[in-house]
Design an enzyme around this catalytic site. Structure first.
Site, PDB file in Angstrom:
ATOM      1  CB  CYS A   1      -3.059  -0.894   8.094  1.00 55.46           C
ATOM      2  SG  CYS A   1      -3.320  -1.856   6.732  1.00 55.46           S
TER       3      CYS A   1
ATOM      4  CB  CYS B   1      -4.226   3.554   7.743  1.00 53.51           C
ATOM      5  SG  CYS B   1      -4.748   4.294   6.114  1.00 53.51           S
TER       6      CYS B   1
ATOM      7  CB  CYS C   1      -0.846   0.065   1.236  1.00 52.46           C
ATOM      8  SG  CYS C   1      -2.116   1.274   1.047  1.00 52.46           S
TER       9      CYS C   1
END
Ligand code: SF4
Length: 354
Positions: free
Chosen positions: A83, A80, A76
């Site tokens: 995550c 985040c 990715c």
């Protein structure tokens, strides 16, 4: 003339015959006309040793993978903090193998496939997921094909190529304040996540794809009022998740994230939902609803079992087939139905204004 003993015997026979014809014969006929006890109510016959071997319970019906989430990549471009499917490998199956697995799932009863990650548009700049989407709609004729993405890598030309094959695009957005998105880790330098969200909504409308929003409610956005912005974007569904800890992903020693600081209580989550209860597109998902109600396939096409709070993989469906692998998925079909996992998921069935 008969001798006295013989006469006595004859008289006795005559008396017995008269008694038979006048009383015993009608009584026997009446008894034989009475209804018989049904055989099922008859006293059970004693079981023989052979009988016990023929009464084994039937095997449970096979699990149908109606709706599957295929996380084909863990890579990715976002970071985040909570995550729960992190970049533990960089593996992606070759296209033909992924298509073989998808065909197996279709043969086992799959109706909906959702492609997820990581970020699905990172691998081959979205062409890989585009080819999978096209394959699932055109070849497998699945009623529903969807993608969950952070939206940052999607270009308009992708919609031109593949938009017609996609039913739903779900874009993640946790806040309508850019600084909160940055705080969470949902963002890239020089790109505005919220502006991008509006652009994607327009492309979805232009190319006939249902637009959905996913939000994870955590310590940094739990007090936000998103009513106005969600109304303006008007998604077909707004999925609102309670931030979830998964050992080995965002919690514990071998995890790539430490999501403990993002976690909120059930009461905080309820408060958020209450603030937005007027939105008909709201689909809430508490930790309890989320756990075990998804069929998750990882990058090797192994089902991930979250029953013990961490993702434990089955063997790959490519090696042992769907039915053998799915037994280890920990999937709770009842919870899947309870959380509304089956809904109108085909864009041809949605009353959409494109
Ligand atoms: S965008 Fe999704 S996959 Fe990427 S880091 Fe964030 S939660 Fe994880």
């Amino acid at each position: 003339m008969l001798a006295p003993p013989l006469r006595l015997l004859r008289l006795l026979r005559l008396a017995l015959a008269a008694f038979w014809s006048s009383y015993l014969a009608p009584t026997c006929l009446w008894l034989s006309a009475l209804p018989r006890r049904p055989s099922s109510l008859a006293a059970p016959a004693k079981a023989t040793p052979e009988d016990s071997t023929t009464t084994t319970p039937p095997p449970p019906p096979p699990l149908v993978p109606l709706s599957v989430n295929y996380h084909f990549t863990r890579q990715c471009n976002y970071q985040c903090g909570f995550c729960f499917h992190t970049a533990k490998t960089s593996f992606v199956l070759p296209l033909e193998e992924a298509q073989r697995g998808l065909r197996l799932l279709k043969e086992a009863g799959m109706e909906k496939i959702n492609f997820s990650g990581g970020e699905p548009f990172l691998h081959e700049r979205g062409n890989f997921v585009g080819k999978l989407v096209q394959f699932c709609k055109q070849e497998l004729k699945l009623p529903s094909v969807s993608i969950v993405s952070n939206g940052s890598m999607i270009k308009e030309r992708w919609f031109k190529h593949y938009g017609e094959y996609l039913d739903i695009l779900a874009v993640s957005c946790d806040s309508f304040f850019e600084e909160v998105n940055v705080l969470i880790g949902r963002g890239q330098k020089g790109k505005n996540h919220i502006e991008n969200l509006h652009k994607l909504k327009q492309w979805c409308q232009r190319y006939g794809v249902a637009f959905k929003i996913n939000s994870v409610i955590n310590r940094f956005n739990m007090e936000e009022d998103m009513n106005e912005q969600i109304r303006a974007l008007n998604p077909v569904r707004w999925k609102v998740f309670q931030c979830l800890l998964i050992e080995g992903e965002n919690s514990g020693e071998d995890a790539l994230r430490e999501a403990e600081r993002f976690v909120i209580s059930d009461e905080d989550f309820e408060q958020f939902l209450k603030r937005h209860q007027g939105l008909s597109c709201l689909v809430p998902e508490s930790n309890q609803k989320m756990k075990d109600s998804y069929l998750i396939l990882d990058e090797y096409m192994r089902f991930l079992n979250c029953v013990n709070g961490r993702k434990e993989p089955s063997r790959s469906i490519l090696d042992v087939g769907v039915q053998d692998a799915i037994q280890f998925s920990g999937f709770d079909e009842k919870m899947f139905l309870k959380r509304g996992g089956k809904y109108v998921w085909s864009k041809v069935d949605m009353a959409l204004e494109w």
